[in-house]
Design a protein around this motif. Structure first.
Motif, PDB file in Angstrom:
ATOM      1  N   ALA A  56      -5.739  89.825 -33.129  1.00  0.00           N
ATOM      2  CA  ALA A  56      -5.993  89.789 -34.578  1.00  0.00           C
ATOM      3  C   ALA A  56      -7.219  90.626 -34.924  1.00  0.00           C
ATOM      4  N   ALA A  57      -8.303  90.462 -34.155  1.00  0.00           N
ATOM      5  CA  ALA A  57      -9.540  91.197 -34.437  1.00  0.00           C
ATOM      6  C   ALA A  57      -9.356  92.698 -34.216  1.00  0.00           C
ATOM      7  N   LEU A  58      -8.739  93.064 -33.096  1.00  0.00           N
ATOM      8  CA  LEU A  58      -8.548  94.487 -32.804  1.00  0.00           C
ATOM      9  C   LEU A  58      -7.554  95.128 -33.781  1.00  0.00           C
ATOM     10  N   SER A  59      -6.534  94.370 -34.188  1.00  0.00           N
ATOM     11  CA  SER A  59      -5.584  94.898 -35.176  1.00  0.00           C
ATOM     12  C   SER A  59      -6.286  95.151 -36.499  1.00  0.00           C
ATOM     13  N   LEU A  60      -7.161  94.236 -36.871  1.00  0.00           N
ATOM     14  CA  LEU A  60      -7.921  94.413 -38.106  1.00  0.00           C
ATOM     15  C   LEU A  60      -8.778  95.672 -38.034  1.00  0.00           C
ATOM     16  N   LEU A  61      -9.426  95.888 -36.887  1.00  0.00           N
ATOM     17  CA  LEU A  61     -10.216  97.112 -36.714  1.00  0.00           C
ATOM     18  C   LEU A  61      -9.317  98.342 -36.776  1.00  0.00           C
ATOM     19  N   GLY A  62      -8.109  98.218 -36.180  1.00  0.00           N
ATOM     20  CA  GLY A  62      -7.166  99.335 -36.236  1.00  0.00           C
ATOM     21  C   GLY A  62      -6.736  99.645 -37.658  1.00  0.00           C
ATOM     22  N   PHE A  63      -6.549  98.604 -38.471  1.00  0.00           N
ATOM     23  CA  PHE A  63      -6.211  98.827 -39.880  1.00  0.00           C
ATOM     24  C   PHE A  63      -7.325  99.603 -40.582  1.00  0.00           C
ATOM     25  N   ILE A  64      -8.575  99.227 -40.290  1.00  0.00           N
ATOM     26  CA  ILE A  64      -9.719  99.867 -40.939  1.00  0.00           C
ATOM     27  C   ILE A  64      -9.822 101.338 -40.528  1.00  0.00           C
ATOM     28  N   LEU A  65      -9.606 101.607 -39.222  1.00  0.00           N
ATOM     29  CA  LEU A  65      -9.818 102.962 -38.702  1.00  0.00           C
ATOM     30  C   LEU A  65      -8.619 103.887 -38.939  1.00  0.00           C
ATOM     31  N   PHE A  66      -7.400 103.360 -38.684  1.00  0.00           N
ATOM     32  CA  PHE A  66      -6.242 104.252 -38.647  1.00  0.00           C
ATOM     33  C   PHE A  66      -5.098 103.847 -39.594  1.00  0.00           C
ATOM     34  N   GLY A  67      -4.951 102.563 -39.849  1.00  0.00           N
ATOM     35  CA  GLY A  67      -3.755 102.119 -40.559  1.00  0.00           C
ATOM     36  C   GLY A  67      -3.968 101.745 -42.000  1.00  0.00           C
ATOM     37  N   SER A  68      -5.041 102.233 -42.605  1.00  0.00           N
ATOM     38  CA  SER A  68      -5.352 101.808 -43.968  1.00  0.00           C
ATOM     39  C   SER A  68      -4.252 102.186 -44.956  1.00  0.00           C
ATOM     40  N   ALA A  69      -3.683 103.369 -44.795  1.00  0.00           N
ATOM     41  CA  ALA A  69      -2.654 103.833 -45.740  1.00  0.00           C
ATOM     42  C   ALA A  69      -1.415 102.954 -45.681  1.00  0.00           C
ATOM     43  N   ILE A  70      -1.082 102.482 -44.480  1.00  0.00           N
ATOM     44  CA  ILE A  70       0.107 101.629 -44.320  1.00  0.00           C
ATOM     45  C   ILE A  70      -0.166 100.219 -44.828  1.00  0.00           C
ATOM     46  N   ILE A  71      -1.302  99.659 -44.438  1.00  0.00           N
ATOM     47  CA  ILE A  71      -1.620  98.279 -44.794  1.00  0.00           C
ATOM     48  C   ILE A  71      -1.830  98.147 -46.301  1.00  0.00           C
ATOM     49  N   GLU A  72      -2.340  99.189 -46.928  1.00  0.00           N
ATOM     50  CA  GLU A  72      -2.566  99.119 -48.376  1.00  0.00           C
ATOM     51  C   GLU A  72      -1.262  99.022 -49.165  1.00  0.00           C
ATOM     52  N   GLN A  73      -0.120  99.302 -48.517  1.00  0.00           N
ATOM     53  CA  GLN A  73       1.161  99.204 -49.200  1.00  0.00           C
ATOM     54  C   GLN A  73       1.786  97.815 -49.093  1.00  0.00           C
ATOM     55  N   VAL A  74       1.194  96.924 -48.287  1.00  0.00           N
ATOM     56  CA  VAL A  74       1.738  95.565 -48.137  1.00  0.00           C
ATOM     57  C   VAL A  74       1.560  94.814 -49.457  1.00  0.00           C
ATOM     58  N   PRO A  75       2.630  94.247 -50.017  1.00  0.00           N
ATOM     59  CA  PRO A  75       2.512  93.522 -51.286  1.00  0.00           C
ATOM     60  C   PRO A  75       1.663  92.263 -51.140  1.00  0.00           C
ATOM     61  N   ILE A  76       0.845  92.011 -52.118  1.00  0.00           N
ATOM     62  CA  ILE A  76       0.054  90.791 -52.143  1.00  0.00           C
ATOM     63  C   ILE A  76       0.979  89.571 -52.177  1.00  0.00           C
ATOM     64  N   ALA A  77       2.157  89.718 -52.777  1.00  0.00           N
ATOM     65  CA  ALA A  77       3.106  88.611 -52.883  1.00  0.00           C
ATOM     66  C   ALA A  77       3.492  88.073 -51.507  1.00  0.00           C
ATOM     67  N   ALA A  78       3.668  88.969 -50.516  1.00  0.00           N
ATOM     68  CA  ALA A  78       4.040  88.535 -49.170  1.00  0.00           C
ATOM     69  C   ALA A  78       2.941  87.682 -48.550  1.00  0.00           C
ATOM     70  N   LEU A  79       1.692  88.114 -48.709  1.00  0.00           N
ATOM     71  CA  LEU A  79       0.563  87.369 -48.151  1.00  0.00           C
ATOM     72  C   LEU A  79       0.349  86.061 -48.913  1.00  0.00           C
ATOM     73  N   THR A  80       0.601  86.077 -50.218  1.00  0.00           N
ATOM     74  CA  THR A  80       0.479  84.856 -51.016  1.00  0.00           C
ATOM     75  C   THR A  80       1.522  83.829 -50.581  1.00  0.00           C
ATOM     76  N   GLY A  81       2.743  84.292 -50.322  1.00  0.00           N
ATOM     77  CA  GLY A  81       3.791  83.387 -49.849  1.00  0.00           C
ATOM     78  C   GLY A  81       3.425  82.734 -48.525  1.00  0.00           C
ATOM     79  N   ILE A  82       2.826  83.515 -47.629  1.00  0.00           N
ATOM     80  CA  ILE A  82       2.387  82.963 -46.342  1.00  0.00           C
ATOM     81  C   ILE A  82       1.314  81.909 -46.559  1.00  0.00           C
ATOM     82  N   MET A  83       0.366  82.187 -47.447  1.00  0.00           N
ATOM     83  CA  MET A  83      -0.710  81.229 -47.705  1.00  0.00           C
ATOM     84  C   MET A  83      -0.180  79.963 -48.369  1.00  0.00           C
TER      85      MET A  83
END
Length: 542
Positions: free
Chosen positions: A331-358
């Motif tokens: 989880a921690a390393l994936s988060l760092l990977g999002f910050i360094l390399f995957g920001s463009a992809i992660i920024e497209q994730v809908p907030i609705a999906a994360l809200t449903g999980i919560m």
């Protein structure tokens, strides 16, 4: 051997997939808590990465997720605000000084937590009663639910508005879709992680139909951030040169550091206990305190806002199959990977999906059984449960837990104070015997004293403590008071079946007790926590 390898492989797969799922859920949480504290999003993201990594590697509860939390963020708001004001009031004004004060405070907070773990204070979390635990999880579930309602708002011309019309229906539909996938997929197969699948499906639907919905990227930009992308955390070399090191600084940061350390430890250890119950395993509370402390020191030195255990993400991890330290590391390393390399992809994730999980986390966190047993448990326990839930929502976790423990302690003292009894009988020689039953402590001393009829009793009186236990120095004083009353009436009194500790304390107060205490071979053995030597002896010889 093959079964062992198969099981180990399955755990590794579960840890990796659950870790990635948790990392996706961590992004909006860390960003949101950064905004709450008035900080740049990267400050919260760096904290989630560093605190999560260190506690996963060295903490006392494998599978528990730590990072930037709302409970700490709400305290940091005033710290950052006051720090900025102090920076502008310096001879050479410095803007954004509140962040520097925050980093120093988090370092001191980490020191406090590490000391608490080193002194083995983590074991005192066992003093938290079950009604307080139920109130804690219920209150936290409500807090998580209320925080997700903000996701149903949009910002127009700088003002926040509730979604309406097609926007609301689209958001609600995606949230419900996410929740349905998480409910139905495990009934079909458990080989595919439900939460991660739900995120991928909802993201795919959003992109395929070009739906205009809030995403992680738009969420960050609406909050004033520039985006998710950043570099590696950098050591804050200027930290110790910008802050004026004097008594005024220490006076300012010390209370904040103490409060933050307390909140962090309480939330982490309560989450640890909850994960223990879910997984039917046992974590190490003192080891977790030390790991939390070291993690906060490191994250502050590298530009993070500090953090503690996150109950929502921990439950996502456990429910997704994450059990080992690998899940937190991924989880921690994936988060760092999002910050360094995957920001463009992660920024497209809908907030609705994360809200449903919560929302599914809320359903899983809330102790629904507490609603069924509310009318079956004692009214005092029900009051504690409801009070802790309300206080968690209204104030914060630390206040709620402290109040709940105090309420439970007062109820316990009151109930035990009423339990002391005195059976009375007369021996053939005319001696009146009081057989004391129940605990004798500060809460029951008045009831104890009221049991004796000093004027009406015969010349010889005997008090037998075989069925009682003198718990504190107030009990010793109550015994002394009763003895003095009988002596003033010219009557002889004897004391039987006191522990050696009680006898020692009575003899220390007055040598006359040697003549009236009857020592027998069946005297009880326990210690009164009024004598430091006895107390230490009780710890070494339980």
């Amino acid at each position: 051997m093959f079964e062992l390898i198969k099981k180990r492989t399955k755990n590794v797969k579960n840890d990796i997939t659950s870790g990635i799922t948790v990392a996706l859920a961590l992004v909006p949480e860390a960003v949101a808590f950064s905004f709450v504290a008035g900080l740049d999003p990267l400050v919260g993201l760096y904290a989630a990465f560093m605190v999560g990594l260190i506690t996963s590697l060295f903490g006392g509860r494998p599978g528990m997720i730590s990072g930037a939390t709302g409970a700490l963020a709400v305290v940091m708001v005033s710290l950052v605000s006051e720090g900025n004001a102090m920076g502008l009031a310096m001879p050479q004004p410095v803007s954004n000084m509140g962040v520097q004060y925050l980093f120093v405070t988090v370092i001191l907070m980490g020191i406090f937590q590490a000391i608490a773990g080193g002194l083995k204070l983590g074991k005192f979390i066992r003093l938290v009663p079950h009604p307080v635990m139920l109130g804690f999880v219920n209150g936290l579930a409500i807090v998580i639910f209320l925080s997700q309602l903000d996701m149903f708002k949009t910002v127009r011309t700088g003002v926040s508005h509730w979604l309406a019309g097609p926007e609301l229906f689209t958001m609600a539909g995606l949230v419900i879709t996410t929740m349905m996938i998480m409910v139905l997929l495990p009934k079909i197969t458990r080989k595919i992680p439900a939460a991660l699948t739900a995120i991928l499906v909802v993201t795919g639907v959003t992109l395929a139909f070009n739906l205009e919905v809030a995403t992680v990227g738009s969420f960050i930009r609406d909050g004033g951030g520039e985006g998710l992308k950043g570099g590696l955390p950098v050591f804050q070399s200027q930290l110790f040169s910008l802050i004026p090191w004097n008594f005024a600084t220490l006076k300012f940061i010390f209370p904040y550091a103490f409060i933050l350390a307390g909140i962090g430890i309480i939330e982490s250890l309560l989450t640890l206990n909850l994960i223990d119950e879910i997984t039917q395993t046992r974590g190490n509370s003192n080891k977790e305190c030390v790991a939390q402390g070291m993690a906060n020191i490191v994250t502050a030195l590298f530009g993070g806002m500090g953090g503690c255990a996150m109950i929502g993400q921990s439950i996502i991890n456990v429910n997704s199959g994450g059990r080992g330290r690998l899940s937190g590391v991924v989880a921690a390393l994936s988060l760092l990977g999002f910050i360094l390399f995957g920001s463009a992809i992660i920024e497209q994730v809908p907030i609705a999906a994360l809200t449903g999980i919560m929302f599914m986390v809320v359903i899983g966190t809330f102790a629904w059984s507490s609603l069924r047993i509310m009318h079956k448990i004692p009214k005092s326990d029900a009051l504690v449960l409801v009070s802790v839930s309300v206080l968690t929502v209204t104030f914060d976790l630390a206040v709620a837990v402290f109040v709940g423990i105090i309420m439970s302690a007062l109820v316990f003292s009151w109930e035990n104070a009423l339990r002391i009894r005195a059976r009375k009988r007369i021996k053939p020689d005319g001696t009146k015997v009081y057989e004391i039953w129940g605990p004798l402590f500060f809460g029951s001393t008045q009831m104890f004293v009221s049991k004796f009829d000093v004027k009406g009793d015969p010349e010889n009186v005997e008090i037998d403590f075989m069925e009682s236990r003198v718990s504190d120095y107030s009990g010793i004083e109550a015994i002394s008071g009763v003895v003095e009353k009988y002596e003033k009436q010219g009557k002889h009194i004897a004391l039987k079946h006191l522990s050696s500790d009680c006898i020692k304390l009575l003899n220390r107060s007055d040598k006359k007790y040697r003549a009236i205490i009857i020592e027998e071979i069946d005297d009880p053995r326990y210690y009164v926590v009024a004598d430091p030597n006895s107390f230490h002896a009780s710890l070494s010889n339980p």
